[in-house]
Design an enzyme around this catalytic site. Sequence first.
Site, PDB file in Angstrom:
ATOM      1  N   ASP A  22       0.833  -1.197   0.000  1.00 14.70           N
ATOM      2  CA  ASP A  22       0.000   0.000   0.000  1.00 14.70           C
ATOM      3  C   ASP A  22       0.871   1.251   0.000  1.00 14.70           C
ATOM      4  O   ASP A  22       1.498   1.574   1.005  1.00 14.70           O
ATOM      5  CB  ASP A  22      -0.902  -0.036   1.243  1.00 14.70           C
ATOM      6  CG  ASP A  22      -1.806   1.167   1.368  1.00 14.70           C
ATOM      7  OD1 ASP A  22      -1.979   1.889   0.358  1.00 14.70           O
ATOM      8  OD2 ASP A  22      -2.352   1.387   2.464  1.00 14.70           O
ATOM      9  N   ASP A  56      -2.148   5.865  -4.820  1.00 11.13           N
ATOM     10  CA  ASP A  56      -2.451   4.949  -3.719  1.00 11.13           C
ATOM     11  C   ASP A  56      -2.833   3.578  -4.261  1.00 11.13           C
ATOM     12  O   ASP A  56      -3.934   3.390  -4.779  1.00 11.13           O
ATOM     13  CB  ASP A  56      -3.589   5.533  -2.883  1.00 11.13           C
ATOM     14  CG  ASP A  56      -3.862   4.746  -1.618  1.00 11.13           C
ATOM     15  OD1 ASP A  56      -3.360   3.616  -1.492  1.00 11.13           O
ATOM     16  OD2 ASP A  56      -4.598   5.257  -0.753  1.00 11.13           O
TER      17      ASP A  56
END
Length: 395
Positions: A121, A283
Amino acid sequence: MQLSIQAIIGFVVAAGLAVASELPSPMTVNLERRKMLVTKNDTVDFKAVRKQANALNYKYDKLLRNFRKNTGRDHPLLHLLLDLIDKRDGKGDVDLDDIGEGQLWAGDVQFGQSKFKIDFDTGSADTLVNPFVYFPHRSKSSRKTHHTFSTAYGDGTTASGFIYTDDLKIGGYKAKDVAIGLSVTKFINDEDNQGIAGMSFPAVQSFPKKFDPFFVALVKQKVVPEPVFQFTLKRGSGSTLHLGGIDNSRFQGELSYVDVNPEDGFWISEGKVNGKKIDACIDTGSSIIFGPIDEVREVITKMDGVTPFTAGGALHGAFDCSKPPKLDFEFAGQKFNLGENQVSFGKYQGQCVLSIMGQKNLPMNAWVVGDSFLQTASVVFDMGKNRMGFAPSSN
């Protein structure tokens, strides 16, 4: 005297030049997509979309709070902070089975003697795992630090646990004393994927400063040849995380770079969507693209054949699936057109649903740019030169 992460990386890179021949080659981690936001018949699951939107809101709220704690100031893109439930003692029953929804990209790692899949992430900075995944008592190199962590999620509760350090193996690399947070409650409802490995900068980490994000640990220990990693995400198979260098075979043409400020904590860049200027946080932890509702409305209303509608409190756009609209993002002067498979993430009442959505009261005045864009590009995250590189992904 404490050195910044950039100073440390610069020193490591300079020192590494003398022993470059001894460094391992860049390594690749194959990634698997966990779950989608659609049902089996390709219908958008708005309940799952709402859950991910809530989880992302609370994720960024927590990261902005971390930024304030770590730096003593508010983030320059701060919009508002949500009214979170603050359980400072980390106790109490926490039901987090519906959090996360497994909407990330997972690959294999090993901490000590425990092997598992974990989601990578770029929108967070800590490594956390579900209970009964990492077993510190089985590892001679494991150390319990007696530091705790606490992370908020979309239902206003928190996941808490202890921070350990242990040897990490990933993609052929090995680093010592890497921090891992072992949760006492399950926070990812996915049998195959059991945790999150954050790859943002230390300014937004929840862990105390002495516990580096895992990739920073790889860099400091001179395990990787370069302080660089590269995501190439594809619909279906072939998605990879390349560590320690750049794989030129993953993209077409040349990389175009934009500077990032590591003191901001996030991989943020100025960009454009259909010509409109935006601030964008890249992201890999988001399946679709979220933006401030007024900005998204401005984009949608100018798109031919797209009808705005509201579902779950968010603004969406619907269009005839046989006539996909033009949707492009621009970074570093290079345009990326979202193709037929990226411009929509599912169907609703016989129409396709646009892969951007608007939300009120986002914690940051920025767009969260996820998979729908990332499936069109190969993106290089360069911690050594504080920049991101973008190029169209190869076929």
